[in-house]
Design a protein around this motif. Structure first.
Motif, PDB file in Angstrom:
ATOM      1  N   LYS A  50       0.914  -1.162   0.062  1.00 16.39           N
ATOM      2  CA  LYS A  50      -0.048   0.154  -0.030  1.00 16.39           C
ATOM      3  C   LYS A  50       0.803   1.160   0.102  1.00 16.39           C
ATOM      4  CE  LYS A  50      -3.690   1.808   2.412  1.00 16.39           C
ATOM      5  NZ  LYS A  50      -4.520   2.195   3.759  1.00 16.39           N
ATOM      6  N   THR A  51       0.733   2.076  -0.909  1.00 16.48           N
ATOM      7  CA  THR A  51       1.735   3.394  -1.141  1.00 16.48           C
ATOM      8  C   THR A  51       0.977   4.481  -0.405  1.00 16.48           C
ATOM      9  OG1 THR A  51       2.705   2.482  -3.332  1.00 16.48           O
ATOM     10  CG2 THR A  51       2.495   4.915  -2.865  1.00 16.48           C
ATOM     11  N   PHE A  52       1.726   5.380   0.317  1.00 12.16           N
ATOM     12  CA  PHE A  52       1.342   6.729   0.612  1.00 12.16           C
ATOM     13  C   PHE A  52       2.118   7.693   0.117  1.00 12.16           C
ATOM     14  CE2 PHE A  52       3.468   7.850   4.577  1.00 12.16           C
ATOM     15  CZ  PHE A  52       4.269   6.671   4.760  1.00 12.16           C
ATOM     16  N   PHE A  53       1.898   8.949   0.367  1.00 10.70           N
ATOM     17  CA  PHE A  53       2.624   9.981   0.089  1.00 10.70           C
ATOM     18  C   PHE A  53       2.833  11.014   1.299  1.00 10.70           C
ATOM     19  CE2 PHE A  53       1.412   8.327  -3.949  1.00 10.70           C
ATOM     20  CZ  PHE A  53       2.683   8.378  -4.827  1.00 10.70           C
ATOM     21  N   GLY A  54       3.998  11.623   1.246  1.00 10.93           N
ATOM     22  CA  GLY A  54       4.126  12.856   2.269  1.00 10.93           C
ATOM     23  C   GLY A  54       4.218  14.122   1.625  1.00 10.93           C
ATOM     24  N   LYS A  55       4.879  14.950   2.058  1.00  6.36           N
ATOM     25  CA  LYS A  55       4.870  16.582   1.449  1.00  6.36           C
ATOM     26  C   LYS A  55       5.498  16.422   0.262  1.00  6.36           C
ATOM     27  CE  LYS A  55       8.898  17.990   4.221  1.00  6.36           C
ATOM     28  NZ  LYS A  55       9.334  18.865   5.365  1.00  6.36           N
ATOM     29  N   LEU A  56       6.609  15.670  -0.268  1.00  4.01           N
ATOM     30  CA  LEU A  56       7.287  15.601  -1.474  1.00  4.01           C
ATOM     31  C   LEU A  56       6.474  15.387  -2.768  1.00  4.01           C
ATOM     32  CD1 LEU A  56      10.800  14.677  -0.659  1.00  4.01           C
ATOM     33  CD2 LEU A  56       9.978  16.588  -0.713  1.00  4.01           C
ATOM     34  N   LYS A  57       5.310  14.661  -2.337  1.00  4.88           N
ATOM     35  CA  LYS A  57       4.392  14.052  -3.464  1.00  4.88           C
ATOM     36  C   LYS A  57       4.995  13.153  -4.523  1.00  4.88           C
ATOM     37  CE  LYS A  57       1.321  17.153  -1.508  1.00  4.88           C
ATOM     38  NZ  LYS A  57       0.581  16.455  -0.378  1.00  4.88           N
ATOM     39  N   THR A  58       6.061  13.223  -4.810  1.00  3.53           N
ATOM     40  CA  THR A  58       6.391  12.112  -5.843  1.00  3.53           C
ATOM     41  C   THR A  58       7.652  11.043  -5.380  1.00  3.53           C
ATOM     42  OG1 THR A  58       8.312  13.749  -6.222  1.00  3.53           O
ATOM     43  CG2 THR A  58       6.496  13.929  -7.834  1.00  3.53           C
ATOM     44  N   ALA A  59       7.424  11.079  -4.040  1.00  2.00           N
ATOM     45  CA  ALA A  59       8.331   9.997  -3.223  1.00  2.00           C
ATOM     46  C   ALA A  59       7.359   8.993  -2.659  1.00  2.00           C
ATOM     47  CB  ALA A  59       9.251  10.673  -2.277  1.00  2.00           C
ATOM     48  N   PRO A  60       6.978   8.050  -3.398  1.00  2.00           N
ATOM     49  CA  PRO A  60       6.117   7.141  -2.835  1.00  2.00           C
ATOM     50  C   PRO A  60       6.651   6.335  -1.742  1.00  2.00           C
ATOM     51  CG  PRO A  60       7.014   6.163  -4.910  1.00  2.00           C
ATOM     52  CD  PRO A  60       7.552   7.664  -4.705  1.00  2.00           C
ATOM     53  N   MET A  61       5.953   6.157  -0.759  1.00  2.00           N
ATOM     54  CA  MET A  61       6.400   5.182   0.535  1.00  2.00           C
ATOM     55  C   MET A  61       5.395   4.016   0.721  1.00  2.00           C
ATOM     56  SD  MET A  61       7.665   8.399   2.990  1.00  2.00           S
ATOM     57  CE  MET A  61       6.211   9.526   2.520  1.00  2.00           C
ATOM     58  N   ILE A  62       6.048   2.921   1.348  1.00  2.00           N
ATOM     59  CA  ILE A  62       5.275   1.941   1.692  1.00  2.00           C
ATOM     60  C   ILE A  62       4.687   1.756   3.017  1.00  2.00           C
ATOM     61  CG2 ILE A  62       5.785  -0.769   1.974  1.00  2.00           C
ATOM     62  CD1 ILE A  62       8.153  -0.227  -0.051  1.00  2.00           C
ATOM     63  N   GLU A  63       3.302   1.666   3.087  1.00  2.00           N
ATOM     64  CA  GLU A  63       2.446   1.598   4.334  1.00  2.00           C
ATOM     65  C   GLU A  63       3.323   0.361   5.446  1.00  2.00           C
ATOM     66  OE1 GLU A  63       0.143   3.609   5.240  1.00  2.00           O
ATOM     67  OE2 GLU A  63      -0.153   2.780   7.083  1.00  2.00           O
ATOM     68  N   GLU A  64       3.459  -0.625   4.859  1.00  2.00           N
ATOM     69  CA  GLU A  64       3.803  -1.904   5.616  1.00  2.00           C
ATOM     70  C   GLU A  64       5.252  -1.879   6.083  1.00  2.00           C
ATOM     71  OE1 GLU A  64       2.443  -1.958   2.584  1.00  2.00           O
ATOM     72  OE2 GLU A  64       0.731  -3.155   2.334  1.00  2.00           O
ATOM     73  N   CYS A  65       5.957  -0.816   5.846  1.00  2.00           N
ATOM     74  CA  CYS A  65       7.357  -0.698   6.252  1.00  2.00           C
ATOM     75  C   CYS A  65       7.190   0.362   7.526  1.00  2.00           C
ATOM     76  CB  CYS A  65       8.422  -0.077   5.464  1.00  2.00           C
ATOM     77  SG  CYS A  65       8.732  -1.229   3.957  1.00  2.00           S
ATOM     78  N   SER A  66       7.906  -0.233   8.465  1.00  2.00           N
ATOM     79  CA  SER A  66       7.493   0.754   9.672  1.00  2.00           C
ATOM     80  C   SER A  66       8.307   1.819   9.732  1.00  2.00           C
ATOM     81  CB  SER A  66       8.023  -0.173  11.074  1.00  2.00           C
ATOM     82  OG  SER A  66       9.361  -0.529  11.016  1.00  2.00           O
ATOM     83  N   ILE A  67       9.444   1.920   9.072  1.00  2.00           N
ATOM     84  CA  ILE A  67       9.964   3.214   9.139  1.00  2.00           C
ATOM     85  C   ILE A  67      10.326   3.895   7.438  1.00  2.00           C
ATOM     86  CG2 ILE A  67      12.341   4.607   9.000  1.00  2.00           C
ATOM     87  CD1 ILE A  67      11.700   3.872  11.635  1.00  2.00           C
ATOM     88  N   ASN A  68       9.676   5.004   7.085  1.00  2.00           N
ATOM     89  CA  ASN A  68       9.694   5.629   5.619  1.00  2.00           C
ATOM     90  C   ASN A  68      10.620   6.986   5.797  1.00  2.00           C
ATOM     91  OD1 ASN A  68       6.714   4.775   6.783  1.00  2.00           O
ATOM     92  ND2 ASN A  68       7.444   3.403   4.941  1.00  2.00           N
ATOM     93  N   MET A  69      11.405   7.237   4.845  1.00  2.00           N
ATOM     94  CA  MET A  69      11.934   8.421   4.868  1.00  2.00           C
ATOM     95  C   MET A  69      11.736   9.008   3.487  1.00  2.00           C
ATOM     96  SD  MET A  69      15.463   8.169   6.762  1.00  2.00           S
ATOM     97  CE  MET A  69      16.064   6.503   6.268  1.00  2.00           C
ATOM     98  N   GLU A  70      11.124  10.401   3.219  1.00  2.00           N
ATOM     99  CA  GLU A  70      10.970  11.034   2.009  1.00  2.00           C
ATOM    100  C   GLU A  70      12.403  11.940   1.885  1.00  2.00           C
ATOM    101  OE1 GLU A  70       7.292  13.281   1.109  1.00  2.00           O
ATOM    102  OE2 GLU A  70       7.434  13.859   3.162  1.00  2.00           O
TER     103      GLU A  70
END
Lengths: 192, 192
Positions: free
Chosen positions: B94-114
């Protein structure tokens, strides 16, 4: 639920290493864990410009990376706490040299790599030294069938978030293999 | 006894991460472990030029770093085995985005850095992307008193030498502290 932490670097753990260089004619060692691999034979060291060791790397264009075991945690931490400007850290270890002649290596560390400086990335507070591994030495005791066994190396892993040293656990899966089990099970082939 | 191994990179283990980018309008994820830290807020990714993901990082000047737990080892290894040219890897997560909008992050990973791309070091076979962490997200479940607990993150550590994934062990000493015990015991103050 996701929590936003701000701009917090969580790319840990990284291996704590002792970086060796000749500074003012004497071997010096500093402990860092902000290291990385750039391509298979190229490594990076992110080193605050306050480090005494940086001068030696710039002057000789060589350095060493030594991997201490958890048994050397006090000596390793000491090398990160105190500067070679104030302490003679070469007295902590037995130094040896390889073919580069200006990259002092630590006999007590089971892995030693002598490296040639090939590039530097300049940050405001840090010199990032990029090196090519020229030659690698290891203790015979950490080799199993000719391959380095990292459970025998017993490295000191570093996590900045909690400012602690961690041990390596056990190996549990084969890389470039275990993921094959998912092929064709969950992910459709893209239509072209 | 020391054994010479030739020019063998032994700077392991390193954390295996999933790098996210938008390629041709779609989130794509690849697994790499040739990562590093350059200064406290800057990270590096050593990525073979054959990776599909590189195009997206170059086009958008953003990427994400997601830290999978050992429970995601099959999905992670899969992302390293297969290219986004052939497989739609965004369907794995499952993908989510933060403020950069073009750096897709993975919901299932417990740490995400954009991250924002701030520099690229060009090697013959690899693009080394240097990024500044813009914002970090984590699962509430890995926080203890506001600090990320890496035993809860349970990262996948990689060792190239044996091509295996390893677990993180336990923490055993405090950084910038345990070495103080050696001060003045073994190492003389240099005479100036």
């Amino acid at each position: 639920m996701k929590v936003e932490l701000g701009a917090k670097n969580c790319l840990y753990p990284l291996p704590t290493v002792l970086v060796g260089a000749i500074v003012n004619g004497k071997p010096n060692y500093t402990a860092i864990a902000h290291v990385g691999i750039m391509e298979p034979n190229a490594v990076s060291l992110g080193m605050n410009k306050i480090h005494h060791t940086n001068q030696g790397i710039k002057a000789n264009k060589t350095f060493s990376i030594n991997i201490p075991s958890t048994k050397l945690v006090k000596e390793t931490d000491y090398c990160g706490l105190f500067s070679g400007r104030d302490k003679n850290k070469s007295e902590l270890f037995k130094t040896f040299f390889g073919k580069l002649k200006t990259a002092p290596m630590i006999e007590e560390c089971s892995i030693n790599m002598e490296c040639e400086l090939i590039n530097t990335v300049d940050f405001p507070s840090h010199d990032v030294f990029i090196g090519k591994v020229a030659s690698t030495f290891c203790d015979e005791a950490v080799l199993v069938d000719g391959t380095v066994d990292f459970s025998k190396v017993d490295p000191i892993l570093f996590v900045m978030n909690d400012r602690n040293y961690w041990r390596l656990g056990s190996k549990f899966a084969e890389a470039w293999n275990i993921g094959k089990e998912l092929d064709a099970r969950f992910v459709p082939k893209l239509s072209i």
